[in-house]
Motif scaffolding. Structure first.
Motif, mmCIF file in Angstrom:
data_model
loop_
_atom_site.group_PDB
_atom_site.id
_atom_site.type_symbol
_atom_site.label_atom_id
_atom_site.label_comp_id
_atom_site.label_asym_id
_atom_site.label_seq_id
_atom_site.Cartn_x
_atom_site.Cartn_y
_atom_site.Cartn_z
ATOM 1 N N ASP A 83 0.833 -1.210 0.000
ATOM 2 C CA ASP A 83 0.000 0.000 0.000
ATOM 3 C C ASP A 83 0.863 1.254 0.000
ATOM 4 N N GLN A 84 1.913 1.236 0.795
ATOM 5 C CA GLN A 84 2.825 2.384 0.865
ATOM 6 C C GLN A 84 3.518 2.599 -0.482
ATOM 7 N N LEU A 85 3.943 1.524 -1.120
ATOM 8 C CA LEU A 85 4.600 1.631 -2.432
ATOM 9 C C LEU A 85 3.609 2.073 -3.502
ATOM 10 N N ASP A 86 2.360 1.620 -3.407
ATOM 11 C CA ASP A 86 1.331 2.057 -4.358
ATOM 12 C C ASP A 86 1.081 3.558 -4.235
ATOM 13 N N GLU A 87 1.102 4.072 -3.019
ATOM 14 C CA GLU A 87 0.914 5.508 -2.803
ATOM 15 C C GLU A 87 2.062 6.302 -3.421
ATOM 16 N N ILE A 88 3.283 5.824 -3.217
ATOM 17 C CA ILE A 88 4.451 6.480 -3.824
ATOM 18 C C ILE A 88 4.335 6.423 -5.339
ATOM 19 N N SER A 89 3.944 5.270 -5.846
ATOM 20 C CA SER A 89 3.785 5.078 -7.286
ATOM 21 C C SER A 89 2.795 6.083 -7.862
ATOM 22 N N ASP A 90 1.658 6.252 -7.190
ATOM 23 C CA ASP A 90 0.648 7.212 -7.649
ATOM 24 C C ASP A 90 1.152 8.652 -7.568
ATOM 25 N N ASN A 91 1.817 8.993 -6.468
ATOM 26 C CA ASN A 91 2.296 10.365 -6.267
ATOM 27 C C ASN A 91 3.389 10.762 -7.259
ATOM 28 N N LEU A 92 4.259 9.815 -7.601
ATOM 29 C CA LEU A 92 5.400 10.125 -8.468
ATOM 30 C C LEU A 92 5.168 9.744 -9.927
ATOM 31 N N GLY A 93 4.093 9.022 -10.201
ATOM 32 C CA GLY A 93 3.836 8.598 -11.572
ATOM 33 C C GLY A 93 4.823 7.561 -12.074
ATOM 34 N N VAL A 94 5.164 6.621 -11.199
ATOM 35 C CA VAL A 94 6.083 5.543 -11.570
ATOM 36 C C VAL A 94 5.417 4.206 -11.277
ATOM 37 N N ASP A 95 5.948 3.146 -11.864
ATOM 38 C CA ASP A 95 5.483 1.792 -11.582
ATOM 39 C C ASP A 95 6.486 1.134 -10.644
ATOM 40 N N ILE A 96 5.981 0.570 -9.547
ATOM 41 C CA ILE A 96 6.830 -0.131 -8.585
ATOM 42 C C ILE A 96 6.265 -1.532 -8.403
ATOM 43 N N GLU A 97 7.127 -2.530 -8.543
ATOM 44 C CA GLU A 97 6.707 -3.919 -8.372
ATOM 45 C C GLU A 97 7.598 -4.618 -7.359
ATOM 46 N N LEU A 98 6.988 -5.428 -6.511
ATOM 47 C CA LEU A 98 7.687 -6.308 -5.581
ATOM 48 C C LEU A 98 7.496 -7.729 -6.072
ATOM 49 N N GLY A 99 8.505 -8.570 -5.888
ATOM 50 C CA GLY A 99 8.354 -9.949 -6.312
ATOM 51 C C GLY A 99 9.408 -10.853 -5.717
ATOM 52 N N ALA A 100 9.232 -12.121 -5.963
ATOM 53 C CA ALA A 100 10.199 -13.122 -5.516
ATOM 54 C C ALA A 100 11.532 -12.894 -6.227
ATOM 55 N N VAL A 101 12.582 -13.272 -5.576
ATOM 56 C CA VAL A 101 13.921 -13.109 -6.143
ATOM 57 C C VAL A 101 14.115 -14.088 -7.266
ATOM 58 N N GLU A 102 14.510 -13.587 -8.430
ATOM 59 C CA GLU A 102 14.831 -14.448 -9.563
ATOM 60 C C GLU A 102 16.286 -14.870 -9.442
ATOM 61 N N ASP A 103 16.597 -16.029 -9.994
ATOM 62 C CA ASP A 103 17.963 -16.551 -9.909
ATOM 63 C C ASP A 103 18.985 -15.588 -10.446
ATOM 64 N N SER A 104 18.696 -14.921 -11.569
ATOM 65 C CA SER A 104 19.673 -14.033 -12.195
ATOM 66 C C SER A 104 19.950 -12.805 -11.340
ATOM 67 N N VAL A 105 18.997 -12.363 -10.521
ATOM 68 C CA VAL A 105 19.208 -11.211 -9.656
ATOM 69 C C VAL A 105 20.003 -11.580 -8.432
ATOM 70 N N ALA A 106 19.776 -12.779 -7.903
ATOM 71 C CA ALA A 106 20.404 -13.199 -6.664
ATOM 72 C C ALA A 106 21.858 -13.583 -6.838
ATOM 73 N N GLU A 107 22.302 -13.851 -8.035
ATOM 74 C CA GLU A 107 23.676 -14.308 -8.230
ATOM 75 C C GLU A 107 24.653 -13.186 -8.131
#
Length: 180
Positions: free
Chosen positions: A156-180
């Motif tokens: 909810d907090q990230l959605d509020e920031i997203s709306d206020n700044l006009g950006v897209d913010i996504e949270l998700g599980a760690v992908e293998d390529s990011v964790a390496e």
């Protein structure tokens, strides 16, 4: 006993910077572990983790500090902190994309800090949007989230920031390529 150092490196971007660091570390029987290095605005910047025997530690620190005078390479050394117990904490990745504007990272980092979330990794870039040529800002990173954080409230907090700044913010599980 071995000790671990974290090095912060800054130099004009020129051939031989990594070689000078590698030679200095090898001369003191150090082991180059993890590193992140990049070219930014005509400068070479990086962070590096080195493992070195305790009896070589002071010699390595001195040799690294002398690189500034001899080759124009600034190196700041710090002994690594002891690892903390993680318990039931979770790691998530986030991504952000939108029109570039001042304050995006300020708002995002305040949201994470307010929830006692540690920003483990952060990569940002600025480019042009293909359809308009407007400046586009992107950020990607890893978050270390305490188990007691309410993920719905965080979203909810990230959605509020997203709306206020006009950006897209996504949270998700760690992908293998990011964790390496």
């Amino acid at each position: 006993m071995n000790r671990t150092l974290v090095l912060s490196i800054l130099s004009d971007d020129k051939p031989g910077v990594v070689e000078a660091l590698a030679n200095t570390i090898a001369e003191h029987q150090g082991n180059w572990l993890e590193s992140r290095m990049s070219h930014l605005a005509g400068k070479f910047a990086g962070i590096l983790q080195v493992n070195v025997a305790e009896d070589q530690l002071e010699g390595l620190r001195n040799a690294l500090s002398q690189l500034r005078a001899s080759q124009g390479i600034e190196v700041v050394t710090s002994e690594a902190a002891e690892a903390q117990q993680e318990g039931q904490d979770i790691t998530l990745q986030f991504s952000l994309m939108g029109n570039d504007r001042p304050g995006i990272i300020k708002e995002l980092s305040q949201a994470f800090a307010s929830q006692h979330i540690n920003l483990d990794e952060l990569q940002t870039s600025c480019s042009s949007m293909p359809w308009s040529g407007d400046p586009m800002f992107t950020a990607h990173g890893l978050l270390h989230i305490p188990a007691d954080v309410d993920l719905d409230q965080l979203q909810d907090q990230l959605d509020e920031i997203s709306d206020n700044l006009g950006v897209d913010i996504e949270l998700g599980a760690v992908e293998d390529s990011v964790a390496e």
